[in-house]
Design a protein around this motif. Sequence first.
Motif, PDB file in Angstrom:
ATOM      1  N   LEU A  87       0.816  -1.216   0.000  1.00 21.07           N
ATOM      2  CA  LEU A  87       0.000   0.000   0.000  1.00 21.07           C
ATOM      3  C   LEU A  87       0.849   1.265   0.000  1.00 21.07           C
ATOM      4  O   LEU A  87       0.571   2.198  -0.750  1.00 21.07           O
ATOM      5  N   ALA A  88       1.880   1.322   0.840  1.00 15.19           N
ATOM      6  CA  ALA A  88       2.688   2.543   0.917  1.00 15.19           C
ATOM      7  C   ALA A  88       3.327   2.862  -0.430  1.00 15.19           C
ATOM      8  O   ALA A  88       3.343   4.023  -0.865  1.00 15.19           O
ATOM      9  N   GLU A  89       3.855   1.843  -1.114  1.00 12.00           N
ATOM     10  CA  GLU A  89       4.461   2.088  -2.422  1.00 12.00           C
ATOM     11  C   GLU A  89       3.402   2.513  -3.443  1.00 12.00           C
ATOM     12  O   GLU A  89       3.669   3.350  -4.309  1.00 12.00           O
ATOM     13  N   ARG A  90       2.214   1.949  -3.341  1.00  9.68           N
ATOM     14  CA  ARG A  90       1.147   2.351  -4.263  1.00  9.68           C
ATOM     15  C   ARG A  90       0.769   3.815  -4.037  1.00  9.68           C
ATOM     16  O   ARG A  90       0.595   4.584  -5.000  1.00  9.68           O
ATOM     17  N   VAL A  91       0.642   4.213  -2.765  1.00  9.03           N
ATOM     18  CA  VAL A  91       0.350   5.615  -2.459  1.00  9.03           C
ATOM     19  C   VAL A  91       1.486   6.506  -2.948  1.00  9.03           C
ATOM     20  O   VAL A  91       1.251   7.579  -3.525  1.00  9.03           O
ATOM     21  N   ALA A  96       3.857  10.582  -6.590  1.00  2.00           N
ATOM     22  CA  ALA A  96       4.940  11.014  -7.475  1.00  2.00           C
ATOM     23  C   ALA A  96       4.458  12.033  -8.496  1.00  2.00           C
ATOM     24  O   ALA A  96       5.239  12.857  -8.984  1.00  2.00           O
ATOM     25  N   GLY A  97       3.177  12.000  -8.827  1.00  2.24           N
ATOM     26  CA  GLY A  97       2.634  12.954  -9.793  1.00  2.24           C
ATOM     27  C   GLY A  97       2.371  14.330  -9.225  1.00  2.24           C
ATOM     28  O   GLY A  97       1.936  15.227  -9.950  1.00  2.24           O
ATOM     29  N   GLU A  99       4.649  16.312  -7.852  1.00  6.09           N
ATOM     30  CA  GLU A  99       5.833  17.166  -7.994  1.00  6.09           C
ATOM     31  C   GLU A  99       6.468  17.536  -6.663  1.00  6.09           C
ATOM     32  O   GLU A  99       6.902  18.666  -6.449  1.00  6.09           O
ATOM     33  N   GLY A 100       6.531  16.577  -5.740  1.00  8.65           N
ATOM     34  CA  GLY A 100       7.216  16.812  -4.476  1.00  8.65           C
ATOM     35  C   GLY A 100       6.420  17.582  -3.454  1.00  8.65           C
ATOM     36  O   GLY A 100       6.947  17.946  -2.403  1.00  8.65           O
ATOM     37  N   ARG A 101       5.147  17.836  -3.725  1.00  9.08           N
ATOM     38  CA  ARG A 101       4.339  18.602  -2.776  1.00  9.08           C
ATOM     39  C   ARG A 101       3.956  17.786  -1.542  1.00  9.08           C
ATOM     40  O   ARG A 101       3.423  18.340  -0.574  1.00  9.08           O
ATOM     41  N   VAL A 102       4.190  16.475  -1.596  1.00  6.48           N
ATOM     42  CA  VAL A 102       3.867  15.612  -0.472  1.00  6.48           C
ATOM     43  C   VAL A 102       4.828  14.433  -0.503  1.00  6.48           C
ATOM     44  O   VAL A 102       5.259  14.006  -1.579  1.00  6.48           O
ATOM     45  N   PHE A 103       5.218  13.937   0.675  1.00  6.11           N
ATOM     46  CA  PHE A 103       5.992  12.709   0.710  1.00  6.11           C
ATOM     47  C   PHE A 103       5.245  11.670   1.527  1.00  6.11           C
ATOM     48  O   PHE A 103       4.303  11.989   2.266  1.00  6.11           O
ATOM     49  N   VAL A 104       5.636  10.410   1.364  1.00  6.77           N
ATOM     50  CA  VAL A 104       4.893   9.296   1.952  1.00  6.77           C
ATOM     51  C   VAL A 104       5.747   8.642   3.031  1.00  6.77           C
ATOM     52  O   VAL A 104       6.944   8.400   2.836  1.00  6.77           O
ATOM     53  N   VAL A 105       5.120   8.361   4.163  1.00  6.58           N
ATOM     54  CA  VAL A 105       5.783   7.744   5.309  1.00  6.58           C
ATOM     55  C   VAL A 105       5.183   6.357   5.518  1.00  6.58           C
ATOM     56  O   VAL A 105       3.968   6.203   5.614  1.00  6.58           O
ATOM     57  N   SER A 106       6.044   5.353   5.564  1.00 12.14           N
ATOM     58  CA  SER A 106       5.615   3.961   5.685  1.00 12.14           C
ATOM     59  C   SER A 106       5.976   3.440   7.067  1.00 12.14           C
ATOM     60  O   SER A 106       7.142   3.482   7.478  1.00 12.14           O
ATOM     61  N   ALA A 107       4.974   2.923   7.805  1.00  6.73           N
ATOM     62  CA  ALA A 107       5.202   2.396   9.149  1.00  6.73           C
ATOM     63  C   ALA A 107       4.598   1.001   9.257  1.00  6.73           C
ATOM     64  O   ALA A 107       3.374   0.832   9.136  1.00  6.73           O
ATOM     65  N   PRO A 148      -9.284   4.231   5.710  1.00  3.45           N
ATOM     66  CA  PRO A 148      -8.827   2.914   6.138  1.00  3.45           C
ATOM     67  C   PRO A 148      -8.805   1.969   4.941  1.00  3.45           C
ATOM     68  O   PRO A 148      -9.357   2.271   3.881  1.00  3.45           O
ATOM     69  N   GLY A 149      -8.165   0.833   5.107  1.00  2.00           N
ATOM     70  CA  GLY A 149      -8.254  -0.211   4.098  1.00  2.00           C
ATOM     71  C   GLY A 149      -7.446   0.066   2.848  1.00  2.00           C
ATOM     72  O   GLY A 149      -6.462   0.806   2.857  1.00  2.00           O
ATOM     73  N   LEU A 150      -7.912  -0.535   1.748  1.00  2.00           N
ATOM     74  CA  LEU A 150      -7.177  -0.529   0.480  1.00  2.00           C
ATOM     75  C   LEU A 150      -8.068   0.005  -0.641  1.00  2.00           C
ATOM     76  O   LEU A 150      -8.572  -0.756  -1.469  1.00  2.00           O
ATOM     77  N   PRO A 151      -8.282   1.321  -0.686  1.00  2.00           N
ATOM     78  CA  PRO A 151      -9.156   1.876  -1.721  1.00  2.00           C
ATOM     79  C   PRO A 151      -8.488   1.827  -3.090  1.00  2.00           C
ATOM     80  O   PRO A 151      -7.264   1.678  -3.197  1.00  2.00           O
TER      81      PRO A 151
END
Length: 332
Positions: A87-91, A96-97, A99-107, A148-151
């Motif tokens: 899920l984290a990699e999918r998000v 990535a589209g 343009e760096g306005r947000v980054f993703v944190v995987s826990a 929640p979950g996997l939308p």
Amino acid sequence: MSSTPTPPAGIRGAIDLSALSASSRSAPEAASAAPASAAGAPDASGLPEGLLVEVTDATFSEVMNRTLQVPAVLVIWSSAHPQTVGLAERVAGIAAGLEGRVFVVSADVQTSPAILQAFQPVIVQAFGQLTVPVTFGLLQGQPVPLFPGLPPDEEIRAVLDQLVQAAVQNGITGRVDLGPAGAAGGSGQEDELPALPPLHQEAYDAIDRGDFDGAVAAYERALAADPKDHDAELGLAQVRLMQRTSDVDPQAVRAAAAAAPEDVDAQLAVADLDVLGGHVVDAFTRLIDTVKASEGVDRDRARTHLLELFNVVGNHDERVRKGRTALMNALF
């Protein structure tokens, strides 16, 4: 304000990060907490380096500090449940589209149980039960329940767009430098932070104090001065949602609505919780069904409440457009 609700006071103060103090880290852990290289080739996942950050209990506080300037998406998942692993990699792939306005944190809760413990009150309040996987926005260290979950990807993309809009409205306009491998336009420099109008700033300050009445008053004065102030209109709707949900017991509210489908008050309360938790379509569908099943004063109350929730989400949102069409069909 924006279409992504600002966290209610009951949520904003619910994260206890004392167990995640950076001062308690060992030297090797502290070294591992260093931010990813600001620019470079994609990592092993094929994502631009710096877009996806894996955290542990020891390194999470540093990432929270980064969200003062750049918004983040926190994905809490479990390696014990294979369906949640990607899920984290999918998000991040969708992010990535942006343009760096947000980054993703995987826990991963299997290796970082204190993160799940810290967020447990927020998860239960927002979604009615403790659930994994679960995804939050992080704006200036404050959690915004997303889903929640996997939308499906299209729902994730819509939510991330709303999160970025919320960040801009709150003056959080920094970017992650994704380097040549990232989307064009990520300079790695913070954009100049725009000053908020005085009454908007007054409203935000009141929300931070948990003074919803003060925030409502500030937004109402802003609208009195400029009836076309759409940000104030959105902010007012969102603060009123905070007022209605700040002290509710989600499980009790949902149980009451399930036991009495004809109870309009119960249906309105669950719709509020659904919007707060990111279940926007569920909330709209519930209230449209209530409009269909009721009449007279009750019908008008359900209709008016739905219109207010449209304002909370924002008229630009495709779900609001569809919801307005469905409401029109229900009324006529």
